[in-house]
Design an enzyme around this catalytic site. Structure first.
Site, PDB file in Angstrom:
ATOM      1  N   LYS A  22       0.813  -1.214   0.000  1.00  0.00           N
ATOM      2  CA  LYS A  22       0.000   0.000   0.000  1.00  0.00           C
ATOM      3  C   LYS A  22       0.848   1.266   0.000  1.00  0.00           C
ATOM      4  O   LYS A  22       0.321   2.362  -0.166  1.00  0.00           O
ATOM      5  CB  LYS A  22      -0.937   0.009   1.218  1.00  0.00           C
ATOM      6  CG  LYS A  22      -1.997  -1.069   1.157  1.00  0.00           C
ATOM      7  CD  LYS A  22      -2.896  -1.013   2.362  1.00  0.00           C
ATOM      8  CE  LYS A  22      -3.944  -2.113   2.308  1.00  0.00           C
ATOM      9  NZ  LYS A  22      -4.760  -2.153   3.512  1.00  0.00           N
ATOM     10  N   CYS A  23       2.146   1.122   0.196  1.00  0.00           N
ATOM     11  CA  CYS A  23       3.060   2.265   0.286  1.00  0.00           C
ATOM     12  C   CYS A  23       3.699   2.524  -1.074  1.00  0.00           C
ATOM     13  O   CYS A  23       4.355   1.655  -1.639  1.00  0.00           O
ATOM     14  CB  CYS A  23       4.134   1.968   1.328  1.00  0.00           C
ATOM     15  SG  CYS A  23       5.476   3.160   1.366  1.00  0.00           S
ATOM     16  N   SER A  24       3.533   3.745  -1.589  1.00  0.00           N
ATOM     17  CA  SER A  24       4.087   4.063  -2.912  1.00  0.00           C
ATOM     18  C   SER A  24       5.611   3.983  -2.913  1.00  0.00           C
ATOM     19  O   SER A  24       6.204   3.486  -3.875  1.00  0.00           O
ATOM     20  CB  SER A  24       3.621   5.435  -3.385  1.00  0.00           C
ATOM     21  OG  SER A  24       4.084   6.450  -2.521  1.00  0.00           O
TER      22      SER A  24
END
Length: 117
Positions: free
Chosen positions: A12-14
């Site tokens: 979920k972390c870019s």
């Protein structure tokens, strides 16, 4: 044979996704550990932080709501207490940590991953 790089990844972390893309683009094989699912152990975190040359405080994800809710932002909180909290709440570990033959590091900023590719 392609080298293998382990990434402790949060999909979920870019930044974590971008580091994974950089690893794959380098030709290395990515061993992806989704730490929010897998969790952490105390010995694992202690080794990871020591290998990266970081303290638990430096590896604390201060943006995580749990960090403030649990009072972990106070300077007097010990590394032992931080590690206990990180085991209980894996989201408290900053991301992404990357481990390869050339070393271990917290890929922040993401371009740091090039140091071990």
């Amino acid at each position: 044979m392609a080298k293998t790089i382990t990434i402790y990844h949060n999909p979920k972390c870019s930044a974590s996704r971008q580091v994974l893309e950089m690893i794959e683009a380098s030709g290395a094989k990515a061993n992806v550990v989704e730490y929010l699912k897998a969790g952490w152990t105390k010995p694992q975190l202690k080794k990871l932080f020591a290998d990266a040359g970081l303290t638990a405080r430096q590896a604390l994800r201060t943006k995580a709501a749990e960090a403030e809710e649990l009072g972990l932002l106070e300077p007097k909180v010990s590394d032992a207490k931080l590690i206990d909290a990180m085991v209980a709440h894996p989201v408290l570990v900053e991301r992404p940590f990357v481990v390869g033959a050339k070393g271990t590091l917290l890929a922040r900023p993401k371009e740091r991953v090039r140091e071990i590719l």
